[in-house]
Scaffold this motif. Structure first.
Motif, PDB file in Angstrom:
ATOM      1  N   GLN A  31      -1.985  43.332 -19.225  1.00  0.00           N
ATOM      2  CA  GLN A  31      -1.846  44.123 -17.997  1.00  0.00           C
ATOM      3  C   GLN A  31      -1.351  45.536 -18.292  1.00  0.00           C
ATOM      4  OE1 GLN A  31       0.754  41.603 -15.737  1.00  0.00           O
ATOM      5  NE2 GLN A  31      -0.834  40.087 -15.301  1.00  0.00           N
ATOM      6  N   GLU A  32      -0.348  45.644 -19.171  1.00  0.00           N
ATOM      7  CA  GLU A  32       0.212  46.953 -19.486  1.00  0.00           C
ATOM      8  C   GLU A  32      -0.811  47.849 -20.174  1.00  0.00           C
ATOM      9  OE1 GLU A  32       3.690  46.084 -21.767  1.00  0.00           O
ATOM     10  OE2 GLU A  32       4.962  45.827 -19.988  1.00  0.00           O
ATOM     11  N   LYS A  33      -1.698  47.251 -20.968  1.00  0.00           N
ATOM     12  CA  LYS A  33      -2.717  48.028 -21.666  1.00  0.00           C
ATOM     13  C   LYS A  33      -3.961  48.259 -20.825  1.00  0.00           C
ATOM     14  CE  LYS A  33      -1.530  46.961 -26.457  1.00  0.00           C
ATOM     15  NZ  LYS A  33      -2.084  46.577 -27.766  1.00  0.00           N
ATOM     16  N   GLY A  34      -4.012  47.626 -19.674  1.00  0.00           N
ATOM     17  CA  GLY A  34      -5.185  47.782 -18.822  1.00  0.00           C
ATOM     18  C   GLY A  34      -6.453  47.225 -19.445  1.00  0.00           C
ATOM     19  N   LEU A  35      -6.334  46.103 -20.170  1.00  0.00           N
ATOM     20  CA  LEU A  35      -7.504  45.520 -20.821  1.00  0.00           C
ATOM     21  C   LEU A  35      -8.478  44.965 -19.789  1.00  0.00           C
ATOM     22  CD1 LEU A  35      -5.844  43.643 -23.843  1.00  0.00           C
ATOM     23  CD2 LEU A  35      -6.687  45.991 -23.723  1.00  0.00           C
ATOM     24  N   ASP A  36      -9.732  44.852 -20.186  1.00  0.00           N
ATOM     25  CA  ASP A  36     -10.773  44.381 -19.280  1.00  0.00           C
ATOM     26  C   ASP A  36     -10.737  42.867 -19.081  1.00  0.00           C
ATOM     27  OD1 ASP A  36     -12.183  46.906 -18.757  1.00  0.00           O
ATOM     28  OD2 ASP A  36     -12.570  46.864 -20.913  1.00  0.00           O
ATOM     29  N   GLY A  37      -9.921  42.192 -19.859  1.00  0.00           N
ATOM     30  CA  GLY A  37      -9.814  40.745 -19.765  1.00  0.00           C
ATOM     31  C   GLY A  37      -9.323  40.192 -21.083  1.00  0.00           C
ATOM     32  N   PHE A  38      -9.384  38.874 -21.220  1.00  0.00           N
ATOM     33  CA  PHE A  38      -8.946  38.265 -22.476  1.00  0.00           C
ATOM     34  C   PHE A  38      -9.741  36.994 -22.741  1.00  0.00           C
ATOM     35  CE2 PHE A  38      -6.144  36.697 -19.134  1.00  0.00           C
ATOM     36  CZ  PHE A  38      -6.187  35.316 -19.317  1.00  0.00           C
ATOM     37  N   PHE A  39      -9.741  36.604 -23.990  1.00  0.00           N
ATOM     38  CA  PHE A  39     -10.441  35.405 -24.444  1.00  0.00           C
ATOM     39  C   PHE A  39      -9.428  34.487 -25.110  1.00  0.00           C
ATOM     40  CE2 PHE A  39     -12.901  33.027 -27.671  1.00  0.00           C
ATOM     41  CZ  PHE A  39     -13.897  32.478 -26.879  1.00  0.00           C
ATOM     42  N   ILE A  40      -9.494  33.212 -24.800  1.00  0.00           N
ATOM     43  CA  ILE A  40      -8.616  32.222 -25.422  1.00  0.00           C
ATOM     44  C   ILE A  40      -9.412  31.431 -26.445  1.00  0.00           C
ATOM     45  CG2 ILE A  40      -7.133  30.222 -25.068  1.00  0.00           C
ATOM     46  CD1 ILE A  40      -6.758  31.173 -22.162  1.00  0.00           C
ATOM     47  N   HIS A  41      -8.989  31.511 -27.697  1.00  0.00           N
ATOM     48  CA  HIS A  41      -9.601  30.722 -28.770  1.00  0.00           C
ATOM     49  C   HIS A  41      -8.709  29.514 -29.017  1.00  0.00           C
ATOM     50  CE1 HIS A  41     -11.142  29.911 -32.933  1.00  0.00           C
ATOM     51  NE2 HIS A  41      -9.886  29.555 -33.117  1.00  0.00           N
ATOM     52  N   LEU A  42      -9.266  28.313 -28.931  1.00  0.00           N
ATOM     53  CA  LEU A  42      -8.508  27.092 -29.194  1.00  0.00           C
ATOM     54  C   LEU A  42      -9.187  26.279 -30.275  1.00  0.00           C
ATOM     55  CD1 LEU A  42      -6.392  24.877 -28.623  1.00  0.00           C
ATOM     56  CD2 LEU A  42      -7.906  24.029 -26.813  1.00  0.00           C
ATOM     57  N   PHE A  61      -6.106  35.550 -27.269  1.00  0.00           N
ATOM     58  CA  PHE A  61      -5.014  34.606 -27.507  1.00  0.00           C
ATOM     59  C   PHE A  61      -5.563  33.547 -28.446  1.00  0.00           C
ATOM     60  CE2 PHE A  61      -1.974  31.228 -26.751  1.00  0.00           C
ATOM     61  CZ  PHE A  61      -0.780  31.916 -26.571  1.00  0.00           C
ATOM     62  N   TYR A  62      -5.111  33.592 -29.706  1.00  0.00           N
ATOM     63  CA  TYR A  62      -5.678  32.779 -30.773  1.00  0.00           C
ATOM     64  C   TYR A  62      -4.734  31.620 -31.057  1.00  0.00           C
ATOM     65  CZ  TYR A  62      -8.408  32.038 -35.078  1.00  0.00           C
ATOM     66  OH  TYR A  62      -9.232  31.541 -36.051  1.00  0.00           O
ATOM     67  N   LEU A  63      -5.079  30.431 -30.564  1.00  0.00           N
ATOM     68  CA  LEU A  63      -4.240  29.238 -30.698  1.00  0.00           C
ATOM     69  C   LEU A  63      -4.879  28.319 -31.725  1.00  0.00           C
ATOM     70  CD1 LEU A  63      -1.713  27.801 -29.593  1.00  0.00           C
ATOM     71  CD2 LEU A  63      -3.158  26.825 -27.799  1.00  0.00           C
ATOM     72  N   ASP A  64      -4.260  28.250 -32.909  1.00  0.00           N
ATOM     73  CA  ASP A  64      -4.916  27.622 -34.057  1.00  0.00           C
ATOM     74  C   ASP A  64      -3.855  27.139 -35.026  1.00  0.00           C
ATOM     75  OD1 ASP A  64      -6.452  27.370 -36.618  1.00  0.00           O
ATOM     76  OD2 ASP A  64      -8.048  28.343 -35.495  1.00  0.00           O
ATOM     77  N   GLY A  65      -4.134  26.040 -35.719  1.00  0.00           N
ATOM     78  CA  GLY A  65      -3.210  25.519 -36.716  1.00  0.00           C
ATOM     79  C   GLY A  65      -3.189  26.328 -37.995  1.00  0.00           C
ATOM     80  N   HIS A  66      -4.049  27.337 -38.090  1.00  0.00           N
ATOM     81  CA  HIS A  66      -4.110  28.240 -39.238  1.00  0.00           C
ATOM     82  C   HIS A  66      -4.237  29.676 -38.716  1.00  0.00           C
ATOM     83  CE1 HIS A  66      -5.784  24.329 -40.412  1.00  0.00           C
ATOM     84  NE2 HIS A  66      -5.236  24.546 -41.588  1.00  0.00           N
ATOM     85  N   THR A  67      -3.984  30.639 -39.580  1.00  0.00           N
ATOM     86  CA  THR A  67      -4.150  32.024 -39.151  1.00  0.00           C
ATOM     87  C   THR A  67      -5.608  32.461 -39.204  1.00  0.00           C
ATOM     88  OG1 THR A  67      -3.915  33.038 -41.351  1.00  0.00           O
ATOM     89  CG2 THR A  67      -1.881  32.587 -40.107  1.00  0.00           C
ATOM     90  N   ASP A  68      -6.368  31.904 -40.160  1.00  0.00           N
ATOM     91  CA  ASP A  68      -7.753  32.329 -40.386  1.00  0.00           C
ATOM     92  C   ASP A  68      -7.826  33.842 -40.589  1.00  0.00           C
ATOM     93  OD1 ASP A  68      -8.479  29.703 -40.092  1.00  0.00           O
ATOM     94  OD2 ASP A  68      -9.221  29.920 -38.058  1.00  0.00           O
ATOM     95  N   PHE A  69      -6.764  34.375 -41.187  1.00  0.00           N
ATOM     96  CA  PHE A  69      -6.686  35.825 -41.380  1.00  0.00           C
ATOM     97  C   PHE A  69      -6.517  36.129 -42.861  1.00  0.00           C
ATOM     98  CE2 PHE A  69      -4.750  40.060 -41.310  1.00  0.00           C
ATOM     99  CZ  PHE A  69      -5.549  40.708 -40.388  1.00  0.00           C
TER     100      PHE A  69
END
Length: 260
Positions: free
Chosen positions: A216-227, A119-127
């Motif tokens: 949850q639907e993808k059965g991921l091992d967890g998630f990381f929040i970038h702020l 979950f990438y929460l940022d004022g820019h996309t950095d993409f």
């Protein structure tokens, strides 16, 4: 049951280009300032792990077109090793930067640990690829790098490309929407993209719930929040490298769909 908390400090600033008035970007001071104002004491972590950053430089790598590429790669490897070596599934990990290029080491660690969401929460996309960068700073390309866009020197460290899958990522809060070429890069990706206006219309609570539902639907091992705190309104957080006029407030606004 109360979960243990670990803090990782990564005071890297090689991903930023210093401004004319600076000796070096000040983001490397963040963990120490937070400690000074009792952040660590209030969190009361079980452990604090720290990886000191190398001396700041402005070296431009002609191969990757990214500043300080070799230093960032070396740091990312050490960073990932420190995280993986001290990772416990039932522990809540707080990672303090540093500039956004520390996401590279974080993402390498996540790739080694399993299949994670972001979950990438940022004022820019950095993409963006290096060709669209005005500075060559990896901190403005970190989301692109971890998903495989850019020179393989950075995107395929130790043969792990991509570190995270685009369709496992929510990118939220971009306020730099006037540049069509800048926005087009992420719109044409598989990332779930919510610019600042879309985030407000969708609502913060619903957006977060949609992300959790996906993991949850993808059965991921967890998630990381970038702020990145430049997602906040400038009046709340002017101490950022790339200031923007608009951003989110800590509390709900009456004229937008938000939740406390």
């Amino acid at each position: 049951m109360k979960r243990d908390i670990n803090i990782f400090e990564f005071p890297l600033n090689l991903g930023l280009t210093k401004k004319e008035h600076e000796i070096e970007p000040g983001v490397r001071k963040l963990p120490d300032w937070l400690r000074k104002f009792d952040f660590h004491k209030r969190i009361s972590p079980s452990h604090v792990f720290r990886l000191e950053a190398p001396e700041y430089t402005m070296d431009f790598d002609n191969e990757s077109k990214v500043r300080n590429a070799d230093g960032i790669i070396d740091y990312a490897r050490q960073q990932a090793e420190l995280i993986v070596g001290n990772y416990k599934k039932d522990t809540f990990n707080i990672i303090l930067g540093g500039d956004c290029s520390i996401l590279i080491g974080n993402a390498i660690a996540l790739k080694k640990l399993g299949n994670f969401g972001l979950f990438y929460l940022d004022g820019h996309t950095d993409f963006i690829p290096p060709e669209l960068s005005e500075t060559g700073g990896a901190a403005g390309m970190d989301l692109a790098i971890i998903t495989g866009t850019g020179h393989q020197k950075l995107t395929d460290i130790d043969g792990l490309k991509p570190y995270l899958s685009e369709d496992n990522i929510f990118c939220c809060g971009n306020a730099e929407t006037d540049d069509d070429e800048y926005v087009r890069a992420i719109v044409n990706s598989d990332i779930h993209y919510f610019d600042l206006g879309h985030l407000r219309r969708n609502g913060f609570r619903k957006t977060a719930e949609d992300f959790l539902k996906m993991t949850q639907e993808k059965g991921l091992d967890g998630f990381f929040i970038h702020l990145d705190v430049d997602v906040l309104k400038d009046e709340l957080m002017p101490a950022v490298d790339s200031r923007m006029d608009d951003g989110i407030l800590w509390r709900s606004q009456r004229n937008v769909a938000t939740s406390d």
